[in-house]
Design a protein around this motif. Structure first.
Motif, PDB file in Angstrom:
ATOM      1  N   GLY A 119      28.822  23.178  -4.511  1.00 26.97           N
ATOM      2  CA  GLY A 119      30.177  23.041  -5.227  1.00 26.97           C
ATOM      3  C   GLY A 119      30.470  21.651  -5.497  1.00 26.97           C
ATOM      4  O   GLY A 119      29.520  20.646  -4.977  1.00 26.97           O
ATOM      5  N   GLU A 152      39.460  23.445 -12.881  1.00 29.51           N
ATOM      6  CA  GLU A 152      40.363  24.708 -12.403  1.00 29.51           C
ATOM      7  C   GLU A 152      40.787  24.400 -10.998  1.00 29.51           C
ATOM      8  O   GLU A 152      41.978  24.821 -10.503  1.00 29.51           O
ATOM      9  CB  GLU A 152      39.115  25.565 -12.222  1.00 29.51           C
ATOM     10  CG  GLU A 152      38.950  26.332 -13.615  1.00 29.51           C
ATOM     11  CD  GLU A 152      37.827  27.325 -13.631  1.00 29.51           C
ATOM     12  OE1 GLU A 152      37.493  27.766 -14.698  1.00 29.51           O
ATOM     13  OE2 GLU A 152      37.137  27.755 -12.460  1.00 29.51           O
ATOM     14  N   TYR A 153      40.292  23.561 -10.056  1.00 28.91           N
ATOM     15  CA  TYR A 153      40.601  23.358  -8.854  1.00 28.91           C
ATOM     16  C   TYR A 153      42.027  22.771  -8.637  1.00 28.91           C
ATOM     17  O   TYR A 153      42.714  23.254  -8.023  1.00 28.91           O
ATOM     18  CB  TYR A 153      39.423  22.790  -8.169  1.00 28.91           C
ATOM     19  CG  TYR A 153      39.623  22.314  -6.666  1.00 28.91           C
ATOM     20  CD1 TYR A 153      40.397  21.331  -5.899  1.00 28.91           C
ATOM     21  CD2 TYR A 153      39.434  23.468  -5.703  1.00 28.91           C
ATOM     22  CE1 TYR A 153      40.664  21.039  -4.795  1.00 28.91           C
ATOM     23  CE2 TYR A 153      39.353  23.219  -4.390  1.00 28.91           C
ATOM     24  CZ  TYR A 153      40.228  22.168  -3.864  1.00 28.91           C
ATOM     25  OH  TYR A 153      40.274  21.872  -2.467  1.00 28.91           O
ATOM     26  N   PHE A 154      41.977  21.516  -9.387  1.00 35.27           N
ATOM     27  CA  PHE A 154      43.068  20.946  -9.321  1.00 35.27           C
ATOM     28  C   PHE A 154      44.217  21.364 -10.581  1.00 35.27           C
ATOM     29  O   PHE A 154      45.418  20.849 -10.674  1.00 35.27           O
ATOM     30  CB  PHE A 154      42.895  19.345  -9.628  1.00 35.27           C
ATOM     31  CG  PHE A 154      42.176  18.816  -8.372  1.00 35.27           C
ATOM     32  CD1 PHE A 154      40.959  18.168  -8.722  1.00 35.27           C
ATOM     33  CD2 PHE A 154      42.959  18.738  -7.390  1.00 35.27           C
ATOM     34  CE1 PHE A 154      40.308  17.447  -7.778  1.00 35.27           C
ATOM     35  CE2 PHE A 154      42.445  18.127  -6.257  1.00 35.27           C
ATOM     36  CZ  PHE A 154      41.099  17.520  -6.457  1.00 35.27           C
ATOM     37  N   SER A 155      43.956  22.515 -11.465  1.00 38.89           N
ATOM     38  CA  SER A 155      44.765  23.037 -12.500  1.00 38.89           C
ATOM     39  C   SER A 155      45.419  21.899 -13.470  1.00 38.89           C
ATOM     40  O   SER A 155      46.508  21.590 -13.566  1.00 38.89           O
ATOM     41  CB  SER A 155      46.071  23.716 -11.969  1.00 38.89           C
ATOM     42  OG  SER A 155      45.882  24.638 -10.808  1.00 38.89           O
ATOM     43  N   ARG A 192      32.641  19.292  -4.047  1.00 42.54           N
ATOM     44  CA  ARG A 192      32.939  18.629  -2.804  1.00 42.54           C
ATOM     45  C   ARG A 192      31.642  18.172  -2.154  1.00 42.54           C
ATOM     46  O   ARG A 192      31.447  16.907  -2.042  1.00 42.54           O
ATOM     47  CB  ARG A 192      33.918  19.113  -1.765  1.00 42.54           C
ATOM     48  CG  ARG A 192      35.439  19.294  -2.168  1.00 42.54           C
ATOM     49  CD  ARG A 192      36.130  19.366  -1.074  1.00 42.54           C
ATOM     50  NE  ARG A 192      37.620  19.824  -1.130  1.00 42.54           N
ATOM     51  CZ  ARG A 192      38.396  18.911  -1.453  1.00 42.54           C
ATOM     52  NH1 ARG A 192      38.300  17.694  -1.175  1.00 42.54           N
ATOM     53  NH2 ARG A 192      39.742  19.271  -1.899  1.00 42.54           N
ATOM     54  N   GLU A 206      34.902  23.032 -12.729  1.00 38.66           N
ATOM     55  CA  GLU A 206      35.233  23.333 -11.641  1.00 38.66           C
ATOM     56  C   GLU A 206      36.398  22.656 -11.098  1.00 38.66           C
ATOM     57  O   GLU A 206      37.525  23.086 -10.688  1.00 38.66           O
ATOM     58  CB  GLU A 206      34.242  23.541 -10.828  1.00 38.66           C
ATOM     59  CG  GLU A 206      34.527  24.139  -9.400  1.00 38.66           C
ATOM     60  CD  GLU A 206      33.548  24.625  -8.575  1.00 38.66           C
ATOM     61  OE1 GLU A 206      32.693  25.192  -8.899  1.00 38.66           O
ATOM     62  OE2 GLU A 206      33.734  24.243  -7.374  1.00 38.66           O
ATOM     63  N   SER A 259      34.853  12.923  -2.416  1.00 39.67           N
ATOM     64  CA  SER A 259      34.507  14.169  -1.950  1.00 39.67           C
ATOM     65  C   SER A 259      35.737  14.670  -1.033  1.00 39.67           C
ATOM     66  O   SER A 259      35.963  16.013  -0.687  1.00 39.67           O
ATOM     67  CB  SER A 259      33.235  14.505  -1.166  1.00 39.67           C
ATOM     68  OG  SER A 259      33.317  13.853   0.084  1.00 39.67           O
ATOM     69  N   TYR A 260      36.474  14.064  -0.456  1.00 37.22           N
ATOM     70  CA  TYR A 260      37.702  14.627   0.394  1.00 37.22           C
ATOM     71  C   TYR A 260      38.996  14.219  -0.397  1.00 37.22           C
ATOM     72  O   TYR A 260      40.006  14.520   0.181  1.00 37.22           O
ATOM     73  CB  TYR A 260      37.670  13.725   1.595  1.00 37.22           C
ATOM     74  CG  TYR A 260      36.431  13.842   2.553  1.00 37.22           C
ATOM     75  CD1 TYR A 260      35.443  13.159   2.829  1.00 37.22           C
ATOM     76  CD2 TYR A 260      36.751  15.129   3.299  1.00 37.22           C
ATOM     77  CE1 TYR A 260      34.376  13.347   3.743  1.00 37.22           C
ATOM     78  CE2 TYR A 260      35.674  15.354   4.291  1.00 37.22           C
ATOM     79  CZ  TYR A 260      34.389  14.547   4.223  1.00 37.22           C
ATOM     80  OH  TYR A 260      33.461  14.580   5.225  1.00 37.22           O
ATOM     81  N   PHE A 320      25.293  21.114  -7.808  1.00 37.46           N
ATOM     82  CA  PHE A 320      26.575  21.758  -8.049  1.00 37.46           C
ATOM     83  C   PHE A 320      26.402  23.405  -7.624  1.00 37.46           C
ATOM     84  O   PHE A 320      27.538  23.933  -7.105  1.00 37.46           O
ATOM     85  CB  PHE A 320      27.025  21.618  -9.322  1.00 37.46           C
ATOM     86  CG  PHE A 320      28.383  22.245  -9.928  1.00 37.46           C
ATOM     87  CD1 PHE A 320      28.268  23.374 -10.888  1.00 37.46           C
ATOM     88  CD2 PHE A 320      29.500  22.239  -9.284  1.00 37.46           C
ATOM     89  CE1 PHE A 320      29.413  24.062 -11.206  1.00 37.46           C
ATOM     90  CE2 PHE A 320      30.747  22.845  -9.560  1.00 37.46           C
ATOM     91  CZ  PHE A 320      30.464  23.857 -10.734  1.00 37.46           C
TER      92      PHE A 320
END
Lengths: 482, 358
Positions: A173, A49-52, A175, A46, A104-105, A169
């Protein structure tokens, strides 16, 4: 017991009592440090994908973490030598917690490298080393058992963390999970709180001294942190040498590189680490390659972990027995040899049953090696120098730990078969095993010789002192008689 | 597609026809796609078809002209590119299955409109009835006029039928049924998306989320991808042009939907659609948007637990050392004494009586 292990701690270790609470604390610390990098794999897809980013970029996160954990060894040793185990573990727990909360941030993959990899890795280093060191201060007679029990933390915590991470997870998710993992990491502070310094009145001298490197002051320090070899012979030699090296010695004991046992251990371990992790990393893909379905392949890993959990305390117990303890280095060499043979025979395993048998045996082998890994180092260098020793060893092992799985992966990719990788890993463990056997045979002989020499010198000096004492008395007696 | 090639030929042939006309072979009226008119009038006909008396050496040209007429006439009518007319040749695919046992399933992947010829072979039954009824079904409904009564004579019986698969409604399950007992099911569908994620993707208010769909390497790639959001019972297609919050990134075999500035209303079911000529296959992706308070609750709980435990351990230790300090001062003194003894010994070298070290 070889004289090198006579620790000259200056006190009798409790070998029990609060020591068991310390073992529990070490269980948590060591377990968390070993298991945490492995358990993060759930989040990678994940985050990728989130940060490509590509898979190799995300794989850098646990690699940086492992590198910092092993590379932070010497830093950890210096801090433990100066401040003791407890503050360092508390700091480590705080660092791990803070690292995950900051992550997480995070808004970019670079931030993850820094927070999770760098800060988290150093935090774990500050957990691992002190936990191992403090066991040596609390246990002497039952030390192998204590070490075996503490090392069991690794597979147990992994068994807990893996499904927990999956659950977190799915619910929160990545974060939210990182945030909660931060608070779970803070439990290492609880482990640190348990690591009460042994016998509060007996504190390592450097703590109470001013930080300047006074020659006289340093000499006093040297007197307490004596080398573990035969006291009268070596202290005088050591004193003259150490006056110049005293500053460095207070921080980390680099004279270990001249220590025969330490060098043997270092060389053997560095080679062994190339082949120790790859077989378990590739167990599931190998099973799937043989045509086994995904669930059964995952079951193999569970069987491996269970065998691992069972054998670690058992190995500690056996290592403690009066037959093995004096020659525990042979036991360790045997464990490595056995691992090597296991991996070499793996390609012969056919079908699911064969792989289950392999999983059981290699789980036992890995557990045995892990349980004895730090016990034999303590046995060689003694509890006083162990802190520096383990720091130096871990930074040397950094390379093989990071390079091992990728090299094995490359072997698999090039040849298309898993056999060559297993042969290579088997060799990486067989050769050090044989090397260690031979070198320790030589080492034990030398140590026995040194012990005999030191006993002879002791007897000579005590005879001389007795003669000196009797001499003047005789004279006075003669005079009195006259 | 077939006709587009003919369009090209139209141009070429128009040129050669023009040549013919110049040489006095008559005119033909043709209307091409762009509305250009090439005057081609045949004196004898006056309609759009023409017959020319020509010597055998011109038969090839005649064939081409006839082809042109057939096709160019078709181009005249306004049609959208997707739906082919009945006259356009559509590839025919044949599938033949021999029935073993009571019932059997055969999956057929359909990408484009095709003519499908399905053949069922039945080897007969132990009952050995002389007459059997056979018929075809689509999706549990019997197809009209497909029922036949057949004489079985100790040999396998072949049942064949051709189906025109042009639109999404034509997809489904076609079955040939023998004597209401044995049947073969042909399952016609566009390529389905394999790995479907059952658990929802979780993201946070104010954050962004990336949802992906991937078609397996082994299956044919769709021509494009669409995204839909479920609104009540309908599925609304998402157009990034209208709402800049959404971004769609398409690659051949995968697609990504990025939603920025999430709100809790964005939670729900989304569908990615792989577009093929015949139909669009959809796959669900669930999204759940929560606030930061949700993970904060367990975080604070565990933090409190850690603080409490550390406090308990340290306080216990303090109170124990106070107790020890009050009663056991002598034991401490002994231990320090042993240590200082050792120190002195080392410092002074070989002084008096050697002490045995523990």
């Amino acid at each position: 017991m070889p004289p090198a292990a006579a620790t000259n701690l200056g006190y009798t270790p409790p070998d029990g009592g609060w020591g068991w609470a310390v073992v529990f604390g070490a269980f948590i610390s060591i377990g968390y440090a070993s298991a945490f990098p492995k358990s993060l794999a759930v989040y990678f897809k994940e985050i990728q994908e989130y940060f490509s980013v590509s898979y190799s970029e995300i794989a850098w996160v646990p690699s940086v973490m492992l590198a910092c954990m092993y590379g932070g060894g010497p830093v950890s040793s210096i801090l433990v030598n100066r401040y003791g185990s407890r503050p360092v573990v508390l700091l480590g727990g705080l660092m791990v917690g803070a690292a995950m909360v900051l992550a997480s941030y995070g808004t970019s993959i670079i931030q993850l490298y820094v927070y999770v990899g760098l800060i988290g890795g150093f935090g774990l280093a500050f957990n691992l080393q002190p936990a191992l060191t403090i066991i040596g201060t609390y246990f002497q007679v039952r030390r192998p058992l204590a070490n075996g029990l503490a090392m069991t933390g690794s597979p147990v915590i992994l068994l807990i963390l893996a499904p927990l991470n999956q659950f977190l997870f799915d619910s929160f998710g990545w974060r939210g999970s990182f945030l909660i993992l931060g608070s779970i990491g803070l439990n290492c502070c609880v482990a640190g709180a348990l690591m009460r310094p042994v016998g509060k009145s007996i504190q390592p001298k450097p703590k109470t001294e001013p930080p300047e490197c006074d020659a006289a002051v340093a000499e006093k320090a040297e007197a307490v942190d004596t080398t573990e070899q035969s006291a009268s012979l070596q202290t005088e030699k050591g004193k003259s040498q150490s006056r110049s090296q005293s500053c460095v010695h207070r921080f980390i004991d680099l004279s270990l590189f001249t220590h025969r046992g330490f060098l043997i251990y270092l060389i053997g371990n560095v080679v062994m680490y190339f082949g120790i992790f790859a077989p378990v990393v590739f167990l599931t893909p190998y099973a799937k390659h043989q045509g086994i379905d995904e669930y059964s392949a995952a079951l193999l890993l569970s069987i491996y972990s269970l065998a691992d959990i069972f054998v670690r305390p058992a190995t500690g117990f056996i290592g403690n027995s009066k037959w093995i303890r004096p020659r525990i280095q042979y036991f360790f060499s045997f464990a490595i040899l056995y691992s090597g043979v296991c991996h070499l025979l793996c390609p012969l395993a056919s079908g699911y049953v064969g792989l289950v048998v392999y999983a059981v045996f290699s789980g036992l082998a890995f557990g045995m090696v892990s349980a004895l890994l730090f016990e034999v180092l303590m046995d060689l260098v003694g509890a006083h120098r162990f802190s520096s020793a383990v720091g130096l060893v871990t930074i040397m092992e950094c390379g093989p730990v990071l390079l091992g799985p990728p090299i094995s992966g490359a072997l698999v990719d090039i040849s298309g078969e898993y056999n060559y990788m297993y042969y290579a890993c088997g060799l990486f463990m067989l050769v050090p095993g044989i090397f260690l056997f031979i070198m320790h045979y030589y080492n034990y002989k030398k140590l026995d010789e040194e012990q005999r020499q030191s006993v002879a010198v002791e007897m000579k000096t005590s005879e001389e002192t007795v003669k000196l004492q009797i001499g003047p008395d005789d004279k006075t007696a003669h005079e009195a008689d006259r | 597609m077939f006709c587009s090639r003919i369009v090209l030929q139209c141009d070429i042939m128009a040129a050669s026809l023009a040549q013919l006309i110049e040489e006095g072979w008559g005119d033909y009226t043709m209307q091409q796609e762009e509305g250009e008119k090439i005057p081609c009038e045949k004196a004898a006909l006056g309609e759009d078809r023409g017959i020319i008396i020509m010597s055998p050496s011109w038969t090839q040209l005649l064939f081409q002209i006839l082809l042109l007429l057939v096709c160019c006439r078709h181009i005249n009518t306004k049609t959208s590119g997707a739906t082919p007319s009945p006259l356009a040749p559509v590839p025919t695919v044949a599938r033949s299955v021999v029935l073993k046992g009571e019932s059997q399933n055969e999956t057929i992947e359909v990408l484009n409109p095709i003519k499908l010829e399905l053949e069922c072979t039945w080897t007969g039954d132990q009952d050995k009835l002389p007459n059997i009824t056979v018929y075809w079904m689509k999706d549990e409904n019997e197809i009209e006029n497909s029922r036949l009564t057949v004489q079985l004579e100790n040999e396998p019986y072949n049942l064949k039928r051709e189906f025109s698969i042009e639109k999404e409604e034509n997809l489904g399950t076609y079955s040939c049924v023998f004597e209401n007992v044995s049947k073969i099911n042909f399952i016609l569908a566009a390529p389905q998306i394999g790995d479907v994620r059952e658990k929802p993707i979780v993201s946070y208010v104010g954050d962004y989320v990336v949802m992906t769909c991937k078609m397996e390497e082994s299956k044919p790639k769709p021509s494009s991808w669409n995204w839909y959001k479920k609104n009540g019972t309908d599925e609304e297609q998402i157009f990034p042009a209208e709402e800049p919050r959404y971004k769609i990134k398409n690659e051949d075999e995968k697609t990504k939907l990025v939603v920025h500035n999430l709100t809790e209303a964005d939670s729900g079911l989304y569908y990615c659609g792989a577009v093929y000529a015949i139909a669009t296959t959809k796959s669900p992706v669930k999204l759940k948007v929560i606030t930061y308070w949700e993970p904060l609750k367990p975080f604070l709980a565990i933090l409190a637990e850690v603080i409490v435990l550390v406090a308990i351990i340290l306080l216990c230790e303090k109170s124990q050392s106070k107790k020890d300090g009050a009663t056991g001062n002598e034991t401490n003194a002994d231990q320090t004494y042993t240590l200082t003894e050792g120190e002195n010994k080392d410092q002074e070298g070989n002084s008096s009586v050697r002490q045995r070290k523990v």
